[in-house]
Design an enzyme around this catalytic site. Structure first.
Site, PDB file in Angstrom:
ATOM      1  N   SER A 268      19.176  36.417  62.298  1.00 37.72           N
ATOM      2  CA  SER A 268      18.340  35.233  62.347  1.00 37.72           C
ATOM      3  C   SER A 268      18.151  34.790  63.781  1.00 37.72           C
ATOM      4  CB  SER A 268      18.962  34.109  61.525  1.00 37.72           C
ATOM      5  OG  SER A 268      20.062  33.609  62.251  1.00 37.72           O
ATOM      6  N   LYS A 269      17.098  34.025  63.957  1.00 37.43           N
ATOM      7  CA  LYS A 269      16.688  33.599  65.297  1.00 37.43           C
ATOM      8  C   LYS A 269      17.812  32.916  66.071  1.00 37.43           C
ATOM      9  CE  LYS A 269      12.806  32.213  63.283  1.00 37.43           C
ATOM     10  NZ  LYS A 269      11.786  31.413  62.798  1.00 37.43           N
ATOM     11  N   ARG A 270      18.699  32.265  65.348  1.00 34.38           N
ATOM     12  CA  ARG A 270      19.729  31.487  66.041  1.00 34.38           C
ATOM     13  C   ARG A 270      20.706  32.370  66.808  1.00 34.38           C
ATOM     14  NH1 ARG A 270      21.980  29.322  61.734  1.00 34.38           N
ATOM     15  NH2 ARG A 270      20.144  29.722  60.470  1.00 34.38           N
TER      16      ARG A 270
END
Ligand code: GLU
Length: 462
Positions: free
Chosen positions: A253-255
């Site tokens: 995920s982007k995080r």
């Protein structure tokens, strides 16, 4: 039957997700190996999530990666159009056809009623599923309500009992109880098909032989199997590849990591390295080698060899792989790539060809070149730490009397350090700091030879 594979991205993100690049690679390789076709279809029926320009960026990223398609929205093909919003007419017809056969029905339930139903199911600890109220409406009444313009959707009529099963090329037999499969909406009130209807009709019409997609779609597959059966169509071969994970096993995920292919491009990763790394996540080259091209993979790949364990996407390993590819490039190629990548770099071929052998070993991405080599072109204006004037004076004096060869410089600096009772190591470090601004970098004396005596002494003078 010829092998036809596809990816069907939805243009709902910034760009091509690295997980979709992975699925695209597998689909491409399977088609290529069999001498078949790899197709791109854009699934843009969820109008609320469309992102402007996403389709173009997805196609551009696939092109940049070097995964060519034979049919798609940009190049057309025998089964055009390849964008679902351009194929709307056929979906409704197919859905009406299912209604006529009793495999689907009109549903007039309001959002409020559905919400109430859901709340009650939750309170009763029942799975959230449509309760079938509109299935009981007389089909003729339903039809006339639709003709009068009443707002409605179309739902598939899932049998109440039995199981729906399929054989996954990677996972083997997978089966679901029909009682747990929802009467899925197939045409929405905006007259667009849902994913489930669109994907089945298009895969059928486009003669897709192998559906290879991420495992997040596995619970949708029984709905698709039911639809194939309702239509009386042959079911393509199906495989669900494992979803890429972060090193801590959470979903990519982007995080935690960049997820868009364009992020990796901007950071100076090479497409060949990205593909090689992706290929190696859930598959091993038979002789165990780490570095292989898509062509070499294609020769030996079998989809059943894909592991079902979660493939870990580790950016550090990708960096390592990228460094391997940088080192495999000729200096000429690398120079051209660097010019194209970073507009800071002066187009000075002679100097670049002197510098590259010194920095190539140390670069893992194209972006790292400039921070390693900037000092060859510009006097540093930022220094990693404060300079020591006494030590740099020793270096300056030693070098001002030195011939400009590796041996002579080394000898002079060592002698001068001894005379001054300083460690030669410290003087070299000071020299490096004054000239490059940094405490680590390419081999120092070789760098000074490229920089020249005059410039070196100037930098030591402060
Ligand atoms: N439109 C789906 C997606 O966004 C396609 C899934 C499939 O390949 O069937 O990935």
């Amino acid at each position: 039957m010829s092998v036809r594979t596809r990816i069907a991205p939805s243009p709902t993100g910034q760009d091509l997700h690295i997980g979709n690049a992975y699925t695209a690679l597998i689909n491409y390789v399977v088609a290529k190996k069999a001498g078949g076709q790899f197709i791109i279809r854009i699934e843009d029926t969820d109008r609320t999530r469309l992102v402007e320009g996403s389709e173009q960026r997805i196609l551009a990223s696939l092109g940049w990666l070097g995964i060519p398609h034979q049919e798609g929205p940009d190049i057309g093909g025998q089964y055009a159009p390849y964008r679902q919003s351009d194929r709307l007419e056929s979906y409704r017809k197919y859905a009406e056809n299912l209604i006529a056969k009793g495999h689907a029905y009109y549903c007039f339930c309001t959002a409020e009623r559905l919400e109430e139903m859901r709340k009650k199911q939750e309170a009763d600890h029942k799975p959230p599923m449509y309760d079938g109220l509109c299935k009981t409406i007389d089909p003729k009444d339903a039809k006339s309500r639709v003709e009068k313009g009443e707002r409605h959707v179309i739902r598939m009529n899932v049998p109440d009992d039995g199981v729906t099963a399929f054989t996954d090329l990677i996972r083997g037999e997978v089966s679901f109880e029909n009682a747990l499969i929802d009467d899925q909406v197939i045409i929405k009130s905006d007259n667009f098909p849902t994913y489930h209807l669109g994907v089945v009709i298009d895969d059928h019409e486009m003669k897709i032989s192998h559906i290879i997609r991420g495992e997040e779609w596995i619970s949708s597959t029984p709905k698709h199997i039911l639809l194939y059966n309702f239509f009386g169509w042959e079911i393509p071969k199906i495989a669900h590849v494992s979803v890429l994970r972060n090193p801590d096993r959470s979903k990519l995920s982007k995080r935690k990591n960049p997820v868009w292919v364009s992020d990796y491009k901007a950071k100076g990763y090479l497409p060949e390295a990205i593909l090689n790394y992706l290929a190696s996540l859930a598959w091993s080259y038979p002789d165990g080698r780490d570095v292989f091209s898509v062509g070499e993979m294609t020769d030996v790949f079998e989809i059943s060899q894909l592991k079902t364990s979660a493939p870990i996407f580790d950016v550090e390993k990708l960096r390592w792989m990228n460094g391997e590819y940088i080192r495999m490039m000729s200096d000429e190629d690398l120079m051209q790539q660097l010019y194209a990548f970073d507009s800071h770099i002066p187009h000075d071929d002679v100097k670049m060809k002197q510098i590259l052998p010194l920095v190539k070993e140390r670069m893992k991405t194209l972006a790292e070149f400039w921070s390693l080599a900037r000092f060859f072109f510009e006097k540093p204006d930022v220094f990693e730490r404060l300079g020591n004037i006494r030590l740099s004076a020793i270096a300056r004096e030693a070098l001002s009397e030195s011939d400009w060869t590796h041996e002579a410089m080394e000898k002079r600096v060592r002698e001068a350090s001894d005379v001054a009772h300083e460690k030669a190591r410290d003087v070299f470090m000071e020299l490096r700091l004054a000239v490059t601004g940094k405490t680590v970098g390419p081999p120092l004396l070789e760098s000074l030879m490229i920089l020249g005596k005059e410039e070196t002494l100037k930098r030591l003078t402060g």
